[in-house]
Write an enzyme that holds these catalytic residues in place. Sequence first.
Site, short mmCIF file in Angstrom:
data_model
loop_
_atom_site.label_atom_id
_atom_site.label_comp_id
_atom_site.label_asym_id
_atom_site.label_seq_id
_atom_site.Cartn_x
_atom_site.Cartn_y
_atom_site.Cartn_z
N GLU A 12 -1.79 -6.72 -15.19
CA GLU A 12 -1.29 -6.18 -15.84
C GLU A 12 -1.63 -6.27 -17.00
O GLU A 12 -1.83 -5.90 -18.08
CB GLU A 12 0.39 -6.09 -14.86
CG GLU A 12 0.10 -5.43 -13.76
CD GLU A 12 0.11 -5.41 -12.91
OE1 GLU A 12 -0.03 -4.65 -11.86
OE2 GLU A 12 -0.65 -6.78 -12.54
N GLN A 70 1.31 0.78 -11.80
CA GLN A 70 2.06 1.17 -11.11
C GLN A 70 2.50 1.33 -10.08
O GLN A 70 3.62 2.26 -9.42
CB GLN A 70 0.24 0.63 -9.73
CG GLN A 70 0.51 1.40 -8.80
CD GLN A 70 -0.91 0.77 -8.27
OE1 GLN A 70 -0.32 -0.73 -6.93
NE2 GLN A 70 -2.50 0.59 -7.74
N PHE A 71 3.93 -0.28 -9.92
CA PHE A 71 5.08 0.07 -9.62
C PHE A 71 5.83 -0.60 -10.27
O PHE A 71 5.76 -2.02 -11.22
CB PHE A 71 5.34 -0.45 -7.80
CG PHE A 71 4.67 0.18 -7.30
CD1 PHE A 71 5.38 1.29 -7.03
CD2 PHE A 71 3.69 0.23 -6.42
CE1 PHE A 71 5.28 1.97 -5.70
CE2 PHE A 71 3.51 1.27 -5.49
CZ PHE A 71 3.71 2.01 -5.37
N HIS A 99 8.72 -2.45 -5.45
CA HIS A 99 8.45 -0.52 -5.91
C HIS A 99 9.64 -0.53 -6.15
O HIS A 99 9.69 0.88 -5.67
CB HIS A 99 7.92 -0.77 -4.57
CG HIS A 99 6.53 -1.86 -3.75
ND1 HIS A 99 6.52 -2.36 -3.72
CD2 HIS A 99 5.04 -0.97 -4.06
CE1 HIS A 99 5.00 -3.51 -3.43
NE2 HIS A 99 4.09 -2.38 -4.01
#
Length: 373
Positions: free
Chosen positions: A110, A132-133, A179
């Site tokens: 990231e 992504q999460f 998440h």
Amino acid sequence: MTTQLHSTQLQTTGHNGEAADTAGRNGHDPRQAAASSEDAATASAPVLPPTGVLTLAKGLNAGLHDALATDPKALLMGEDVGTLGGVFRITDGLKAEFGASRVVDTPLAESGIVGTAIGLAMRGYHPCVEIQFDGFHAPAFDQIVSQLARYRARVGGAWSLPVTIRIPFGGGVGSPEHHSESPEAFYTGVPGLKVVACSSPDDAYWMARQAIASPDPVILFEPKRRYYSRGPVSPVAELGLHQARIVRPGTDITVLAWGPMVQTCVDAADAAAEEGTSLEVIDLRSLSPFDMATIEASVSKTTRAVVVHEAPKSGALGAEIAARLSESLYYVMEAPVLRVAGWDTPYPPSRAENNHIPDADRILDAVDRSLAM
């Protein structure tokens, strides 16, 4: 394999960058490439199905598609956003249409994703990256806070960095910690960042367009629990990027929320109406800056307010809203601002998450307490 693919794609992007450098030598100043207005996103209407009804996920997909189609400098980057179409399929089909140089699969890094986006923005591109999460924002935190947010001020306004960071956030999907987080408060106090959250397919489409068109860094929080909720998408943007929306008018108490909690508050308002209590539900939409004019107008009318969010209560955005209302409407409000939030614990296992996430009953309890004061 992923790293090798990413390397090839970045080489392709690099060739485009060379073309941009040539254009710069021929009179194009890449520092001005990000000068497009947020309102420019309203110039072209979305391509919608005959019903005009989409899921929130499809609204995001359509917004990203139209941003790529109308802005040759726009590109998407992230883990699995290309071939797979993203974990939630938000970018499904975009690589096939626009190519690997504009929809770029990246390594699982990231910090590298955001750092690369910053470099691209310096060369005149308008990158939109996906974390992504929600819990994966932490490795990119230094790049976002130390570089992205500060750069315009650092160079005295000579350059801007039009980078959009998409972050799916919130719980309710049966996933563990990392998440199911709600990290918006990490960024709302950082000068130089704009922070927004969509809650409907219409906002998903138009906020994606407006964020990418913005000359400043924008973090767009997407409520993953609501990805498959359905609703209409307007052919024109009804609100600016930083305007709040009155979702349900009311007279007795103002309920303020954003992202996944907006629908929960509407459900609570429906239940309250059956007992004769009128809740005005406002979707903040913009978390930094706030649309304080809309918030204050509502609370001036109802004289009471409840703030609802999934993030833990302590030090979260609800406290900032409560403080501002206390400062500006102290002599108007008939009760203190109450907060309904997640508990001050790490996000629990999925079997316990329904006890963590605020529900209609907890909101109605706060409403009853406020009205009793």
